[in-house]
Write a protein that holds these residues in place. Structure first.
Motif, PDB file in Angstrom:
ATOM      1  N   ILE A   1       0.841  -1.209   0.000  1.00  0.00           N
ATOM      2  CA  ILE A   1       0.000   0.000   0.000  1.00  0.00           C
ATOM      3  C   ILE A   1       0.873   1.256   0.000  1.00  0.00           C
ATOM      4  CG2 ILE A   1      -1.826   1.266   1.184  1.00  0.00           C
ATOM      5  CD1 ILE A   1      -2.458  -1.426   2.655  1.00  0.00           C
TER       6      ILE A   1
ATOM      7  N   THR B   1       2.605   1.091  12.135  1.00  0.00           N
ATOM      8  CA  THR B   1       1.687   1.435  11.048  1.00  0.00           C
ATOM      9  C   THR B   1       0.748   0.266  10.764  1.00  0.00           C
ATOM     10  OG1 THR B   1       3.396   2.840  10.105  1.00  0.00           O
ATOM     11  CG2 THR B   1       1.572   2.256   8.657  1.00  0.00           C
TER      12      THR B   1
ATOM     13  N   LYS C   1      -1.894   0.102  13.474  1.00  0.00           N
ATOM     14  CA  LYS C   1      -2.887   1.180  13.405  1.00  0.00           C
ATOM     15  C   LYS C   1      -3.808   1.020  12.196  1.00  0.00           C
ATOM     16  CE  LYS C   1      -0.752   4.561  16.344  1.00  0.00           C
ATOM     17  NZ  LYS C   1       0.352   5.482  16.505  1.00  0.00           N
ATOM     18  N   LEU C   2      -3.239   0.680  11.070  1.00  0.00           N
ATOM     19  CA  LEU C   2      -4.082   0.485   9.880  1.00  0.00           C
ATOM     20  C   LEU C   2      -5.036  -0.681  10.103  1.00  0.00           C
ATOM     21  CD1 LEU C   2      -1.637   1.055   6.855  1.00  0.00           C
ATOM     22  CD2 LEU C   2      -3.274   2.654   7.848  1.00  0.00           C
TER      23      LEU C   2
ATOM     24  N   HIS D   1       3.759   1.606  -1.173  1.00  0.00           N
ATOM     25  CA  HIS D   1       4.333   1.782  -2.510  1.00  0.00           C
ATOM     26  C   HIS D   1       3.297   2.348  -3.478  1.00  0.00           C
ATOM     27  CE1 HIS D   1       6.764   1.287  -6.045  1.00  0.00           C
ATOM     28  NE2 HIS D   1       5.797   0.573  -6.600  1.00  0.00           N
ATOM     29  N   LEU D   2       2.100   1.799  -3.407  1.00  0.00           N
ATOM     30  CA  LEU D   2       1.012   2.273  -4.274  1.00  0.00           C
ATOM     31  C   LEU D   2       0.775   3.764  -4.041  1.00  0.00           C
ATOM     32  CD1 LEU D   2      -0.872   0.813  -6.261  1.00  0.00           C
ATOM     33  CD2 LEU D   2      -2.486   0.479  -4.392  1.00  0.00           C
ATOM     34  N   ALA D   3       0.850   4.179  -2.789  1.00  0.00           N
ATOM     35  CA  ALA D   3       0.605   5.580  -2.424  1.00  0.00           C
ATOM     36  C   ALA D   3       1.886   6.405  -2.499  1.00  0.00           C
ATOM     37  CB  ALA D   3       0.008   5.658  -1.026  1.00  0.00           C
ATOM     38  N   ARG D   4       2.989   5.791  -2.904  1.00  0.00           N
ATOM     39  CA  ARG D   4       4.294   6.452  -2.991  1.00  0.00           C
ATOM     40  C   ARG D   4       4.631   7.186  -1.689  1.00  0.00           C
ATOM     41  NH1 ARG D   4       3.822   3.614  -6.696  1.00  0.00           N
ATOM     42  NH2 ARG D   4       4.499   3.909  -8.857  1.00  0.00           N
ATOM     43  N   ILE D   5       4.626   6.427  -0.627  1.00  0.00           N
ATOM     44  CA  ILE D   5       5.003   6.973   0.669  1.00  0.00           C
ATOM     45  C   ILE D   5       6.141   6.127   1.221  1.00  0.00           C
ATOM     46  CG2 ILE D   5       4.256   7.211   3.067  1.00  0.00           C
ATOM     47  CD1 ILE D   5       1.516   8.067   2.003  1.00  0.00           C
ATOM     48  N   ALA D   6       7.262   6.786   1.490  1.00  0.00           N
ATOM     49  CA  ALA D   6       8.397   6.058   2.061  1.00  0.00           C
ATOM     50  C   ALA D   6       8.050   5.662   3.481  1.00  0.00           C
ATOM     51  CB  ALA D   6       9.631   6.962   2.064  1.00  0.00           C
ATOM     52  N   ILE D   7       8.353   4.450   3.819  1.00  0.00           N
ATOM     53  CA  ILE D   7       8.076   3.991   5.173  1.00  0.00           C
ATOM     54  C   ILE D   7       9.289   3.173   5.625  1.00  0.00           C
ATOM     55  CG2 ILE D   7       6.686   2.066   4.241  1.00  0.00           C
ATOM     56  CD1 ILE D   7       4.931   2.374   6.768  1.00  0.00           C
TER      57      ILE D   7
ATOM     58  N   GLU E   1       9.052   1.811  11.245  1.00  0.00           N
ATOM     59  CA  GLU E   1       7.689   2.359  11.297  1.00  0.00           C
ATOM     60  C   GLU E   1       6.645   1.291  10.979  1.00  0.00           C
ATOM     61  OE1 GLU E   1       7.269   6.654   9.433  1.00  0.00           O
ATOM     62  OE2 GLU E   1       8.792   5.522   8.351  1.00  0.00           O
TER      63      GLU E   1
END
Lengths: 483, 95, 482
Positions: free
Chosen positions: B11, B27, B30-31, B13-19, B23
């Motif tokens: 997810i 995450t 929480k998700l 990667h799909l949203a282009r958010i480095a994690i 973390e």
């Protein structure tokens, strides 16, 4: 002079017992004095404000003033203001000087109002406590250990502490009404489409609606009169005449039918709030209203449906923040994917990233029907509930939130418990109906809020009912100590 | 619905958010919590209910086909992270 | 093994609107980078789209022209993916409820047979910007002038069975959108772009093979080459025991090969959902009728009329009807001269080769339809011969005179039909060539044909081509054979 309501200030300005420059300077001084602790403003714009105030004084001198001329206001920092930073409370837009003006703020400029600055908010309006801002949390002037609510918490705190005459807010799931409830203010979420969204940075497009926050219903009427109206730049703006909101404030409530949704008074509601609403019911009855119990049977589904629809829309709306044309860009991106991932990973805060990911997941292949489509069907059920209720009653009365303002930090690590605080406000956004929040009492020094929800385009009626209530109560006149 | 590490990575990667690796556990938890909340919807039978995308169910207004915009490139690019010769610069695009 | 080729095309036609689909920016081609990119086109926070009425009208026009179901309620959806030429991180497109539903097109193949190709759908969407890969310190440059240009994406059924059929289909679409005045069809500028979905299957097999999509093929010639190259690649792959992987590929005309596009590989979860900033587009039946009334005669109808009304061959009729301007020119020539066959021959022959050589469009023709028609009239009334006509045509093209008549008169090209004059001239020719006359008369019948031609040539030369060739033939024969 800050004791005065917007309506009173307007009279004082027009009778020239006060100048806009004096008044503006007074607020700027108060901001300087109090906002260090409260953190209600992200950006204060003294030069712009004093320039606008001087211009307003000239207009007043010429006798061409309207109600808002020279009134110092604050705007939630997700309305784009040309030449002024528009941050959305995010590191992502910390460097974003908007190249254009939102329709709402332009309308206030045209009306001669003064912009004191931009108020704090939960990052991208995603939150109910104004704690997720990149610029730090805003404190509630009624108790600085507590949150002012959110996401329009900066506007709420600024008005409550008399650091502006009134302010704009936006409401996607309760972001005007819940903070109004937490700070003893009056705040109105208009019918979806009544106020233009052009230049109002989107969180969830089909739910977002800008609206006024002020101390009284009378002030909200003056504010909404400026904000409301058709805008050809917003496809979802409704081309329908705008009522004269002040004209009907004094209409009688005789025969008004008020519904109390039984689902909203079940378990989980704070006792003091329940008592306050009981008392309000009696006041309304004394004013001639009939009160009866109604049902919104699908109300409990509102939170799950909202937390699919809002994040889904947000995940797409926030894709434009990619470090290419504006906003934050990470240092030394190795390649394109790295540019995207790190700019977004570093530029967005934790809650925004969570909602983007929830939204991306809900829309992704294989889950769309179970999540997004199901949520939209539930949205239909919730709208139907309201339509059925309005067959029986004119307005719905209910609390704005289950408890008064909670402590800063109390829910920050538990997103789900924070989401649940929106339980009474979210339905109106899903159905698109208008709602007004107003103070209904106090418990242990903390304001208790209630809201009235009406059918589409019933803003004038809601303001009328709230105003009538405020003629026989004084909750709205109380000010937090020390300000 | 509970997610695992791979789901979250996908997810993100799909949203282009480095994690970052550290973390991921928080995450994921929480998700998963949020999805549990959302999953309360699944119990409802919505057969035959038409989805509602816009509250007012009005229709799209059309704009006359007229050029109303002029060139403001310089203004718009003052807030851009990197430009050259009027172009926005990004790391090399590989096709 | 015998392989069957299966091809479907997705054609993106830029609609000829003055402004963009969702903003008031100009759509003109070739402007300085990012000078036609407004707040909306740049995806600035807080901006919102409003739909261009002409984009809707033009899409409906196309739908009516291919006899399609029109989406009376059509919905815009967001196609989410990250790409630098896509400023909002999503493309506003249509998914479940396109503006144009199922329709069809009849295409004429080279052998004159007509094949019906299904159109699955056509939907409105916004074009993306452009990435320029010139080296900016190792970076790419993004130009968003094109972003937001209205596109009609026309998706065919996988009905084509050869590259030639695919080209015929693409040409038919090209011709149609130009006829309708909804797209300028300029493939070099990218106004019309084609994605080719190609798969192969053993002949007789019902299921489709795995397909590859060749992106952005921008000429008819390349469509044919790209498909053939890709088909060859797939055949070799399968025959070597490999498997075709569903992917997006790019055709490289220099190397005549297709290669996998790495960048598009992973972006396959587009998370479509209805665009919350736009409302459903609802069309009224009266609007459809209004648009229908504006439809011009379409290429196919025109072709059929050229055949029935003018007696042209299917081939001639389809060449002349393929382009509206050419058809109009032809019809004007025909109207002036009253002879469809001569008009067709001249338009498809001399005129076409003249335009080809000078690289001109029919609208830029140096010889007007009225001029050409007037000249053909002079062929018909024997004022000039076909051969002289070519000289007249050339003179018209060079602007040596306003009409054929003026040129004929000025150059004295009028055909000589006075048999007395021709006879006198022939006598002279025969006298000058007495030796050849002797040889002719002595020759066997079989050899005389060629020798006869010699005298005709001499006679025409003597008359500077002006003698009526038919009369020359008849009179010569009389004189030589008597």
């Amino acid at each position: 002079m800050h004791e005065k309501t917007l309506a009173e200030l307007s009279q004082a300005l027009q009778s020239k017992t006060l100048s806009s420059v004096e008044l503006t300077q007074h607020y700027l001084t108060r901001i300087e004095q109090f906002d260090g602790e409260l953190n209600s403003y992200i950006t204060v714009s003294p030069e712009l404000a004093l320039r606008q105030a001087a211009a307003a004084d000239e207009v007043i001198a010429k006798g061409e003033a309207s109600a808002l001329t020279g009134i110092p206001l604050a705007h939630k920092d997700l309305f784009c203001t040309q030449g002024l930073r528009t941050s959305c409370g995010s590191k992502m837009l910390d460097n974003f000087i908007s190249p254009y003006e939102s329709t709402v703020t332009q309308r206030f400029i045209d009306a001669g109002a003064v912009t004191l600055g931009k108020t704090n908010l939960d990052e991208f309006a995603m939150g109910s406590s104004t704690e997720s801002s990149f610029y730090g949390p805003t404190r509630n002037p009624w108790d600085t250990e507590r949150v002012p609510g959110g996401s329009s918490g900066g506007s709420a705190a600024a008005i409550a502490a008399r650091l502006c005459a009134a302010a704009t807010g936006t409401d996607t799931g309760g972001s005007i009404r819940q903070p109004a409830g937490f700070t003893a203010l009056t705040g109105l979420k208009p019918t979806y489409g009544r106020v233009s969204r052009w230049g109002m940075i989107a969180y969830a497009s089909s739910l977002d609606q800008g609206g006024p926050m002020a101390r009284t219903a009378e002030d909200c009427a003056l504010m909404l009169q400026v904000m409301a109206g058709f805008d050809e730049k917003d496809s979802t703006s409704v081309d329908q005449p705008v009522d004269n909101y002040s004209a009907s404030l004094n209409d009688s409530l005789k025969g008004l039918r008020i519904g109390l949704p039984k689902e909203y008074f079940a378990s989980g509601l704070d006792a003091a709030t329940a008592d306050a609403i009981d008392a309000a019911v009696k006041q309304f009855q004394a004013l001639g209203a009939e009160v009866k119990e109604i049902s919104l049977p699908n109300a409990e589904l509102a939170i799950p449906a909202y937390y699919v629809i809002a994040p889904a829309e947000a995940s797409s709306n926030l894709s434009r923040f990619d470090g290419v044309r504006f906003g934050y860009r990470c240092d030394n991106p190795a390649d394109l994917t790295d540019l995207y991932k790190r700019s977004r990973g570093e530029g967005f805060g934790a809650e925004v990233k969570r909602r983007i990911m929830v939204g991306a997941y809900a829309l992704s292949a294989g889950y769309y029907d179970a999540y997004y489509l199901q949520a939209q069907k539930i949205r239909r059920l919730i709208k139907n509930d309201f339509m059925a209720a309005y067959e029986q009653v004119d307005v719905i009365l209910c609390p704005t939130s289950p408890t008064p303002a909670f402590k800063i930090g109390e829910k920050i690590d538990d997103p789900v418990s924070l989401y649940l605080t929106d339980i009474y406000t979210i339905t109106a956004n899903l159905a698109g109906v208008p709602g007004i929040a107003l103070p209904a009492g106090f418990a242990n020094g903390l304001p208790l809020g209630m809201q009235l929800l009406g059918p589409y385009f019933s803003e004038a009626r809601l303001l009328n009912i709230a105003h009538q209530y405020q003629q026989v109560t004084d909750w709205h006149q109380r000010a937090p100590a020390g300000y | 619905m509970s997610l695992d590490r791979t789901d979250v990575e996908k997810i993100a990667h799909l949203a282009r958010i480095a994690i970052s690796d550290d973390e991921i556990p928080a995450t994921t938890a929480k998700l998963s919590g949020i999805l549990d909340l959302i999953d309360k919807m699944q119990a409802v039978d919505t057969d035959g209910v038409a989805p509602l995308a816009h509250p007012l169910e009005t229709t799209q207004r059309l704009r006359p086909d007229a050029v109303t915009e002029s060139n403001h490139r310089d203004d718009y690019q003052t807030i851009a992270p990197a430009t050259e010769s009027g172009l926005y610069l990004v790391p090399k695009v590989i096709e | 093994m015998q392989w069957e080729i299966v091809i479907g095309l997705e054609i993106h036609a830029q609609l000829t609107t003055a402004s963009k689909i969702f903003s008031g920016s100009a759509t003109a081609f070739g402007a300085e980078p990012n000078t036609q990119a407004s707040l909306i086109d740049l995806g600035m926070p807080g901006t919102l789209p409003v739909l261009n009425a002409q984009a809707v009208r033009k899409a409906v026009k196309f739908g009516l022209a291919i006899d399609a179901e029109i989406g009376m309620t059509n919905v815009f959806a967001r196609k989410n993916y990250f790409y630098p030429d896509l400023p909002k991180g999503y493309q506003t497109s249509q998914m479940d409820h396109p503006i144009v539903g199922k329709g069809y097109l009849d295409i004429t193949l080279e052998d004159g047979t007509v094949k019906r190709v299904g159109v699955t759908r056509a939907h409105l969407e916004e074009d993306a910007g452009k990435s320029l890969h010139e080296d900016f310190q190792g970076m790419s440059g993004i130009d968003l002038n094109r972003a937001g240009t209205p596109l009609l994406e026309i998706v065919s059924e996988p009905d084509m069975r050869s590259a030639k059929e695919a080209v015929a289909y693409a040409k038919t679409i090209h011709s149609l959108v130009r006829y309708l005045g909804i797209c300028d069809g300029n493939m070099a500028e990218g106004s019309l772009r084609c994605d080719c979905n190609v798969s192969i299957r053993p002949k007789g097999q019902a299921e489709f093979g795995t397909r590859c999509e060749i992106k952005n093929v921008n000429s008819f010639r390349f469509i044919e080459k790209a498909i053939n190259t890709e088909v060859q690649r797939q055949i070799e792959l399968i025959e070597d025991g490999g498997k075709v992987v569903q992917e997006t590929r790019l055709y490289d005309p220099n190397k005549d090969e297709t290669r996998s596009m790495r960048s598009k590989e992973e972006a396959n979860d587009y998370r479509y959902f209805p665009c919350p900033d736009l409302l459903p587009v609802v069309l009224e039946p009266a609007f459809l009728e209004e648009v229908r009334a504006e439809l011009p005669e379409l290429p196919q109808q025109k072709r059929e009329r050229f055949e029935s009304e003018f007696g042209l061959s299917t081939y001639d009729a389809s060449v002349l009807s393929a382009q509206r301007e050419l058809a109009d020119y032809f019809e004007e020539v025909q109207r002036v001269c009253g002879d469809a066959k001569l008009a067709a021959n001249w338009v498809m022959g001399e005129l076409s080769s003249l335009l080809n050589k000078a690289d001109l469009d029919i609208e830029q023709s140096p010889v007007s339809a009225a001029q050409l028609g007037g000249m053909i009239l002079r062929i018909k009334d024997n004022t000039i011969s076909g051969k002289i006509a070519k000289m007249v045509f050339e003179a018209l093209a060079n602007g040596e005179g306003d009409s054929a008549d003026v040129i004929i008169a000025a150059k004295g090209l009028k055909q000589v039909t006075d048999s007395g004059a021709i006879e006198a001239m022939l006598d002279e020719v025969l006298a000058t060539n007495a030796e050849q006359v002797e040889q002719y008369r002595a020759a066997e019948e079989a050899k005389r044909g060629k020798m006869f031609g010699f005298f005709v040539g001499q006679a025409m030369k003597a008359s500077k081509g002006k003698a009526n060739p038919q009369q020359v033939n008849e009179l010569l024969r009389k004189k030589l054979d008597s």
